[in-house]
Design a protein around this motif. Structure first.
Motif, PDB file in Angstrom:
ATOM      1  N   ASP A  35       0.812  -1.213   0.000  1.00 33.61           N
ATOM      2  CA  ASP A  35       0.000   0.000   0.000  1.00 33.61           C
ATOM      3  C   ASP A  35       0.849   1.269   0.000  1.00 33.61           C
ATOM      4  O   ASP A  35       0.348   2.334  -0.318  1.00 33.61           O
ATOM      5  CB  ASP A  35      -0.927   0.032   1.220  1.00 33.61           C
ATOM      6  CG  ASP A  35      -2.008  -1.033   1.144  1.00 33.61           C
ATOM      7  OD1 ASP A  35      -2.245  -1.564   0.041  1.00 33.61           O
ATOM      8  OD2 ASP A  35      -2.606  -1.328   2.189  1.00 33.61           O
ATOM      9  N   CYS A  39      -0.079   5.186  -1.281  1.00 31.70           N
ATOM     10  CA  CYS A  39      -0.092   6.331  -0.371  1.00 31.70           C
ATOM     11  C   CYS A  39       0.811   7.443  -0.913  1.00 31.70           C
ATOM     12  O   CYS A  39       0.427   8.610  -0.928  1.00 31.70           O
ATOM     13  CB  CYS A  39       0.356   5.891   1.018  1.00 31.70           C
ATOM     14  SG  CYS A  39       0.278   7.201   2.256  1.00 31.70           S
ATOM     15  N   CYS A  42      -0.787   8.903  -3.993  1.00 34.23           N
ATOM     16  CA  CYS A  42      -1.919   9.740  -3.595  1.00 34.23           C
ATOM     17  C   CYS A  42      -1.420  11.092  -3.088  1.00 34.23           C
ATOM     18  O   CYS A  42      -1.959  12.140  -3.463  1.00 34.23           O
ATOM     19  CB  CYS A  42      -2.755   9.042  -2.527  1.00 34.23           C
ATOM     20  SG  CYS A  42      -4.227   9.978  -2.049  1.00 34.23           S
ATOM     21  N   SER A  43      -0.398  11.077  -2.275  1.00 28.61           N
ATOM     22  CA  SER A  43       0.161  12.337  -1.763  1.00 28.61           C
ATOM     23  C   SER A  43       0.683  13.205  -2.902  1.00 28.61           C
ATOM     24  O   SER A  43       0.480  14.425  -2.909  1.00 28.61           O
ATOM     25  CB  SER A  43       1.291  12.042  -0.773  1.00 28.61           C
ATOM     26  OG  SER A  43       0.793  11.351   0.340  1.00 28.61           O
ATOM     27  N   CYS A 107      -5.867  11.574   1.501  1.00 28.07           N
ATOM     28  CA  CYS A 107      -5.520  10.186   1.185  1.00 28.07           C
ATOM     29  C   CYS A 107      -5.981   9.226   2.275  1.00 28.07           C
ATOM     30  O   CYS A 107      -6.297   8.072   1.995  1.00 28.07           O
ATOM     31  CB  CYS A 107      -4.023  10.051   0.949  1.00 28.07           C
ATOM     32  SG  CYS A 107      -3.469  10.978  -0.506  1.00 28.07           S
ATOM     33  N   LYS A 108      -6.040   9.708   3.490  1.00 29.73           N
ATOM     34  CA  LYS A 108      -6.560   8.875   4.576  1.00 29.73           C
ATOM     35  C   LYS A 108      -8.066   8.694   4.435  1.00 29.73           C
ATOM     36  O   LYS A 108      -8.587   7.605   4.653  1.00 29.73           O
ATOM     37  CB  LYS A 108      -6.222   9.487   5.929  1.00 29.73           C
ATOM     38  CG  LYS A 108      -4.751   9.416   6.259  1.00 29.73           C
ATOM     39  CD  LYS A 108      -4.439  10.052   7.586  1.00 29.73           C
ATOM     40  CE  LYS A 108      -2.932  10.011   7.827  1.00 29.73           C
ATOM     41  NZ  LYS A 108      -2.544  10.732   9.027  1.00 29.73           N
ATOM     42  N   GLU A 111      -8.905   6.228   2.027  1.00 26.29           N
ATOM     43  CA  GLU A 111      -8.304   4.971   2.483  1.00 26.29           C
ATOM     44  C   GLU A 111      -7.164   4.473   1.607  1.00 26.29           C
ATOM     45  O   GLU A 111      -7.037   3.287   1.329  1.00 26.29           O
ATOM     46  CB  GLU A 111      -9.386   3.898   2.645  1.00 26.29           C
ATOM     47  CG  GLU A 111     -10.422   4.289   3.677  1.00 26.29           C
ATOM     48  CD  GLU A 111     -11.520   3.260   3.855  1.00 26.29           C
ATOM     49  OE1 GLU A 111     -11.512   2.222   3.172  1.00 26.29           O
ATOM     50  OE2 GLU A 111     -12.395   3.508   4.701  1.00 26.29           O
ATOM     51  N   LEU A 112      -6.316   5.410   1.183  1.00 27.86           N
ATOM     52  CA  LEU A 112      -5.115   5.028   0.447  1.00 27.86           C
ATOM     53  C   LEU A 112      -3.859   5.174   1.298  1.00 27.86           C
ATOM     54  O   LEU A 112      -2.780   4.789   0.879  1.00 27.86           O
ATOM     55  CB  LEU A 112      -4.994   5.851  -0.840  1.00 27.86           C
ATOM     56  CG  LEU A 112      -6.061   5.549  -1.885  1.00 27.86           C
ATOM     57  CD1 LEU A 112      -5.919   6.475  -3.081  1.00 27.86           C
ATOM     58  CD2 LEU A 112      -6.007   4.101  -2.332  1.00 27.86           C
ATOM     59  N   CYS A 113      -4.016   5.739   2.464  1.00 31.05           N
ATOM     60  CA  CYS A 113      -2.890   5.858   3.411  1.00 31.05           C
ATOM     61  C   CYS A 113      -3.352   5.407   4.789  1.00 31.05           C
ATOM     62  O   CYS A 113      -4.504   5.510   5.127  1.00 31.05           O
ATOM     63  CB  CYS A 113      -2.401   7.289   3.514  1.00 31.05           C
ATOM     64  SG  CYS A 113      -1.492   7.886   2.087  1.00 31.05           S
TER      65      CYS A 113
END
Length: 113
Positions: A35, A39, A42-43, A107-108, A111-113
């Motif tokens: 993952d 993350c 995404c950032s 991103c949280k 739900e990618l981080c």
């Protein structure tokens, strides 16, 4: 004899559960490592989207520009993942940023981080 057999079975069961827990933990750690690129990507996308939002661009233009910016990730071989992420989550990230969510939270929240 029965006590010895019960003790043997009990310790065997404990050993089995312990091994199973270690395997589950290892598998979870491997999943978390997989993952990490999402993350980071995404950032990266959030930073780029935020940059384009300052220029008052519309959602379609922003998504297109950020997908092109994914080329910057060619050394990590993440271009495809980046383009997919931006296509799928770009509009949602834009909405989150426009509703004053912090870049760190975006991103949280998806739900990618």
């Amino acid at each position: 004899m029965n006590k010895l057999l019960l003790a043997f079975l009990f310790f065997g069961l404990i050993a089995s559960v312990t091994i199973s827990m270690k395997i589950d933990t290892r598998m979870q750690n491997e999943k978390n490592l997989q993952d990490i690129p999402l993350c980071l990507i995404c950032s990266f996308a959030v930073d780029k989207i935020e940059e384009y939002l300052e220029n008052k661009s519309n959602t379609t233009i922003i998504v297109d520009k950020v997908e092109k910016d994914c080329d910057l990730l060619k050394e990590q071989n993440w271009i495809g993942k980046c383009e997919s992420l931006v296509a799928q989550y770009g509009p949602e990230i834009i909405q989150l940023l426009e509703s004053n969510e912090s870049p760190e939270a975006c991103c949280k929240l998806i739900e990618l981080c």
